[in-house]
Design a protein around this motif. Structure first.
Motif, short mmCIF file in Angstrom:
data_model
loop_
_atom_site.label_atom_id
_atom_site.label_comp_id
_atom_site.label_asym_id
_atom_site.label_seq_id
_atom_site.Cartn_x
_atom_site.Cartn_y
_atom_site.Cartn_z
N MET A 14 1.93 1.30 3.64
CA MET A 14 1.39 2.64 3.86
C MET A 14 -0.10 2.80 3.62
SD MET A 14 4.43 5.04 2.60
CE MET A 14 3.72 6.57 3.16
N PHE A 15 -0.65 1.89 2.83
CA PHE A 15 -2.07 2.03 2.47
C PHE A 15 -2.96 1.18 3.36
CE2 PHE A 15 0.55 -0.83 0.04
CZ PHE A 15 0.01 -2.05 0.39
N ILE A 51 -3.78 2.32 -6.76
CA ILE A 51 -3.84 3.60 -6.06
C ILE A 51 -3.62 4.72 -7.07
CG2 ILE A 51 -2.84 4.99 -4.21
CD1 ILE A 51 -1.76 2.29 -3.04
N SER A 52 -4.53 5.65 -7.07
CA SER A 52 -4.53 6.68 -8.10
C SER A 52 -3.21 7.47 -8.16
CB SER A 52 -5.70 7.64 -7.86
OG SER A 52 -5.68 8.64 -8.83
N ASN A 87 -8.81 0.36 -1.26
CA ASN A 87 -9.78 0.91 -0.33
C ASN A 87 -9.21 2.16 0.30
OD1 ASN A 87 -12.05 -1.00 -0.20
ND2 ASN A 87 -10.39 -2.43 0.28
N GLU A 88 -10.03 3.19 0.30
CA GLU A 88 -9.53 4.44 0.89
C GLU A 88 -9.71 4.36 2.40
OE1 GLU A 88 -11.81 7.27 -1.35
OE2 GLU A 88 -10.88 6.58 -3.22
N ILE A 89 -8.63 4.49 3.14
CA ILE A 89 -8.74 4.36 4.60
C ILE A 89 -8.60 5.73 5.25
CG2 ILE A 89 -7.98 1.96 4.65
CD1 ILE A 89 -5.22 3.00 5.59
N TYR A 148 -4.39 8.38 0.23
CA TYR A 148 -4.46 7.73 -1.07
C TYR A 148 -5.89 7.65 -1.59
CZ TYR A 148 0.23 6.11 -0.12
OH TYR A 148 1.55 6.06 0.15
N LYS A 149 -6.00 7.75 -2.91
CA LYS A 149 -7.31 7.57 -3.55
C LYS A 149 -7.24 6.36 -4.47
CE LYS A 149 -9.62 11.25 -2.14
NZ LYS A 149 -9.45 10.81 -0.75
N ARG A 150 -8.36 5.69 -4.60
CA ARG A 150 -8.37 4.55 -5.51
C ARG A 150 -8.36 5.02 -6.97
NH1 ARG A 150 -13.99 1.52 -4.78
NH2 ARG A 150 -12.87 1.03 -2.88
N SER A 151 -7.88 4.15 -7.84
CA SER A 151 -7.83 4.49 -9.27
C SER A 151 -9.24 4.55 -9.84
CB SER A 151 -7.05 3.42 -10.03
OG SER A 151 -5.80 3.21 -9.43
#
Ligand code: SAH
Length: 352
Positions: free
Chosen positions: A118-119, A261-262, A291-293, A298-301
């Motif tokens: 999904m990411f 992933i945050s 990596n935010e796509i 999703y946001k990175r931690s």
């Protein structure tokens, strides 16, 4: 006659081609070297072969290389991202990174990917086709030629799932490791998989000295199945079982990739579970700030979460590193340039 294109052919297969054309065997050695070592994109560059023979060969056995469609160079660290155009108009991506020990190229194994993580940007519009072994080596040739450097390390971590293109990936390894080709040692090659368990057993039987990377990203089934559909077919217990056997059989350390992933897989609880999961294994955990796509929310931690997660693993005796993020200013993570270019092209077509 071989079913493969000439850039994907082994020395033995090229020998058969030469014999079928009534050529002496030594021609095969010359041709193999021109194609695999020098990475020529045209027979015209084969200066020790007659013009007549060159034109005969180029008609019967075209060399399908990778053309540079777009290139981006990071101002921060010099990382180069290539968007290559294949002979049929498809696009793939490779990333050239400079490390202390030399240049590493991250190559693609498929046009797109059907694994559906999904990411990941590479899988958003499915898998168009497998890459041939020649197209995998071709990425190295094109990057070397463009950058004027020798690639000493390869990671098969670009677009696609290499174990979903198993035979071509194995053929690639044999071509790239050939001493008359690029002669890159297996210990300098990493292959990354999302966890196709039966193919991992098959790979294990080959007992290669490559590094196997496994994209883990979650320490328990429910979460992993949610973000990585492959886990519904090959759940964690099966995956970890093959990983253990793999390390025992090959004595090679497995590298587990874990994109942070945050709020999703970066909690303390996840860290403890992850530590338990890999306990006692010959392995290494690689934490990657996700990596935010464009296609996902999703946001990175945060740095702090990453650090805390890392210390928990450390305190439990897990061998862990945080991956240095290269090329952050050029969308170096795979799949993003291609999806943008495909979109531009289809917008262009629709506008006509
Ligand atoms: N199909 C293979 C290899 C290609 S993906 C595999 O799954 O391993 C290469 C690595 O990048 C994998 O670990 C993948 O999970 C990771 N990845 C994909 N999208 C990412 C993202 N947005 N942020 C961080 N890592 C990502």
């Amino acid at each position: 006659m071989s079913e493969y294109d000439i850039k994907s052919m082994t020395y033995e297969e090229i020998t058969d081609v030469c014999l079928s054309l009534g050529l002496p065997k030594f021609r095969a050695g010359q041709i193999f070297k021109w194609i695999q070592h020098f990475g020529v994109s045209s027979y015209d560059e084969m200066t020790d072969i007659s013009k007549q023979l060159r034109s005969k060969l180029s008609e019967a056995y075209p060399i399908n290389g990778c053309e540079i469609e777009l290139k981006r160079v990071s101002k921060i660290d010099g990382t180069v991202k290539y968007l290559f155009r294949l002979h049929d108009g498809n696009y793939i991506e490779s990333v050239l990174m400079k490390y202390k020990y030399g240049y590493t190229l991250c190559i693609s194994s498929q046009v797109g990917c059907k694994m559906g993580c999904m990411f990941c940007a590479s899988t958003k519009s499915g898998c168009v086709r497998n890459l041939t072994a020649g197209e995998m080596v071709g990425q190295i040739h094109a990057a070397q030629r463009d950058a004027g450097v020798r690639v000493s390390h390869v990671v098969i971590m670009g677009m696609g799932e290499p174990l979903d293109n198993f035979d071509n990936a194995m053929r690639f390894l044999s071509l790239v490791g050939n001493e008359n080709g690029l002669n890159i040692g297996m210990r300098n090659i990493s292959l990354s998989t999302c966890g196709i368990v039966p193919r991992m057993y098959e790979l294990m039987e080959k007992n290669l000295q490559i590094t196997l990377s496994v994209s883990l990203h979650a320490p328990e089934n429910e979460l992993r199945s949610r973000i990585m559909p492959v886990n519904r077919k090959y759940p964690l217990a099966d995956l970890m079982k093959v990983c253990r056997e793999y390390t025992e059989k090959t004595s090679r350390r497995i590298s587990f990739e874990y994109a942070m992933i945050s709020g999703l897989n970066d909690t303390k609880e996840c860290a403890y579970k992850l530590a338990d999961l890999v306990k006692g294994m010959l392995c290494h955990v690689n934490l990657i700030p996700a990596n935010e796509i464009e296609e996902s929310t999703y946001k990175r931690s945060s740095e702090k979460t990453l650090k805390d997660f890392c210390s928990i693993l450390n305190s439990r005796g897990v061998n862990v590193t945080v991956r240095r993020s290269l090329g952050s200013d050029i969308d170096a993570s795979c799949g993003q340039l291609r999806s943008r270019r495909e979109k531009q092209n289809s917008d262009g077509r629709n506008a006509k």
